[in-house]
Write a protein that holds these residues in place. Sequence first.
Motif, short mmCIF file in Angstrom:
data_model
loop_
_atom_site.label_atom_id
_atom_site.label_comp_id
_atom_site.label_asym_id
_atom_site.label_seq_id
_atom_site.Cartn_x
_atom_site.Cartn_y
_atom_site.Cartn_z
N THR A 73 -19.88 41.47 26.53
CA THR A 73 -18.52 41.41 25.97
C THR A 73 -17.73 40.30 26.63
O THR A 73 -17.98 39.92 27.77
N TYR A 74 -16.78 39.78 25.90
CA TYR A 74 -15.93 38.69 26.40
C TYR A 74 -14.54 38.92 25.86
O TYR A 74 -14.33 38.94 24.65
N THR A 75 -13.57 39.11 26.75
CA THR A 75 -12.19 39.32 26.35
C THR A 75 -11.35 38.16 26.85
O THR A 75 -11.43 37.80 28.03
N VAL A 76 -10.57 37.60 25.96
CA VAL A 76 -9.65 36.51 26.33
C VAL A 76 -8.24 37.01 26.03
O VAL A 76 -7.86 37.15 24.87
N PRO A 77 -7.46 37.32 27.06
CA PRO A 77 -6.11 37.85 26.83
C PRO A 77 -5.12 36.83 26.30
O PRO A 77 -4.15 37.19 25.64
N ALA A 78 -5.33 35.55 26.59
CA ALA A 78 -4.42 34.50 26.11
C ALA A 78 -5.26 33.27 25.76
O ALA A 78 -5.66 32.52 26.63
N LEU A 79 -5.53 33.11 24.48
CA LEU A 79 -6.40 32.03 24.02
C LEU A 79 -5.81 30.65 24.28
O LEU A 79 -4.61 30.44 24.17
N SER A 80 -6.72 29.73 24.60
CA SER A 80 -6.36 28.32 24.74
C SER A 80 -7.48 27.50 24.10
O SER A 80 -8.50 28.05 23.68
N ALA A 81 -7.30 26.20 24.07
CA ALA A 81 -8.32 25.33 23.48
C ALA A 81 -9.66 25.46 24.19
O ALA A 81 -10.71 25.20 23.60
N ALA A 82 -9.67 25.90 25.44
CA ALA A 82 -10.92 26.03 26.20
C ALA A 82 -11.85 27.08 25.61
O ALA A 82 -13.06 27.04 25.84
N GLU A 83 -11.32 28.02 24.84
CA GLU A 83 -12.16 29.08 24.26
C GLU A 83 -12.71 28.74 22.89
O GLU A 83 -13.45 29.51 22.30
N ARG A 84 -12.36 27.59 22.36
CA ARG A 84 -12.89 27.24 21.04
C ARG A 84 -14.39 26.95 21.15
O ARG A 84 -14.87 26.49 22.17
N GLY A 85 -15.09 27.26 20.07
CA GLY A 85 -16.53 27.02 20.04
C GLY A 85 -17.22 27.98 19.10
O GLY A 85 -16.59 28.83 18.47
N VAL A 86 -18.53 27.84 18.99
CA VAL A 86 -19.36 28.70 18.14
C VAL A 86 -19.99 29.77 19.01
O VAL A 86 -20.72 29.46 19.95
N TYR A 87 -19.72 31.05 18.70
CA TYR A 87 -20.21 32.19 19.50
C TYR A 87 -21.27 32.97 18.73
O TYR A 87 -21.19 33.08 17.51
N TRP A 88 -22.21 33.55 19.46
CA TRP A 88 -23.19 34.45 18.87
C TRP A 88 -23.84 35.28 19.97
O TRP A 88 -23.67 35.01 21.16
N CYS A 89 -24.58 36.30 19.57
CA CYS A 89 -25.38 37.11 20.49
C CYS A 89 -26.85 36.75 20.27
O CYS A 89 -27.26 36.50 19.13
N GLU A 90 -27.61 36.77 21.36
CA GLU A 90 -29.03 36.41 21.25
C GLU A 90 -29.85 37.30 22.16
O GLU A 90 -29.43 37.63 23.28
N ASP A 91 -31.04 37.73 21.68
CA ASP A 91 -31.93 38.54 22.51
C ASP A 91 -32.97 37.64 23.17
O ASP A 91 -33.06 36.45 22.86
N PRO A 92 -33.78 38.19 24.10
CA PRO A 92 -34.76 37.37 24.82
C PRO A 92 -35.79 36.70 23.92
O PRO A 92 -36.41 35.71 24.31
N ARG A 93 -36.03 37.24 22.73
CA ARG A 93 -37.01 36.66 21.80
C ARG A 93 -36.40 35.54 20.94
O ARG A 93 -37.08 34.94 20.12
N GLY A 94 -35.10 35.32 21.09
CA GLY A 94 -34.45 34.26 20.33
C GLY A 94 -33.83 34.71 19.03
O GLY A 94 -33.33 33.89 18.26
#
Length: 189
Positions: A73-94
């Motif tokens: 989990t990832y919680t950002v209480p106050a978003l800034s430009a540093a948190e922009r990007g493409v996010y996803w979840c991945e398992d050990p098999r890819g």
Amino acid sequence: LFFFLHLGLTAAAVFLKVTPNRQQFFTGESVHLSCEEEEDGKSADGWTLKRVREHQTETFGVDKVFQKCSGATYTVPALSAAERGVYWCEDPRGNKTIKVTLTVSDVPFIMEIPALPVILGSNVTIRCRDRNGSSVSVHFFKFKQHREPIRAAPDGQFRIINVQKSDEGLYWCSFGQRTSVSSMLHVRG
């Protein structure tokens, strides 16, 4: 800079949950991302949160910027430009979940559109609002129909009843010379 979501392939029973379920945020707003099992909403064991930011892949627990994570989990209480990007979840098999591109904005208004795919046949409301939460009177546009607005919305809302695959696409809203960032509405059968 804006938050929007780009959806990719989904692994079987795990998804990246975005709370609140939308793609565009103002700076200073909060967001919570978690890798969860689709059936029971429990944290997905063995899955890791990742992101691509400025053409570089970062992994939770490995990269310094991601040390704020707790489990998957990832919680950002106050978003800034540093948190922009493409996010996803991945398992050990890819195996990967849906990919979510987060972008943060200081524009006059944003478009609230679901981060995750909407179910075929369901209803969805897309809303344009300002930083105070007030709806903005706008025109809604859809890619390939952008010469003319698809809907004038004095109340700032565009409702789609009985969503169909043809409703899938890139949307944005406009007020005068100002426009929101565009975001994809994905439909799941």
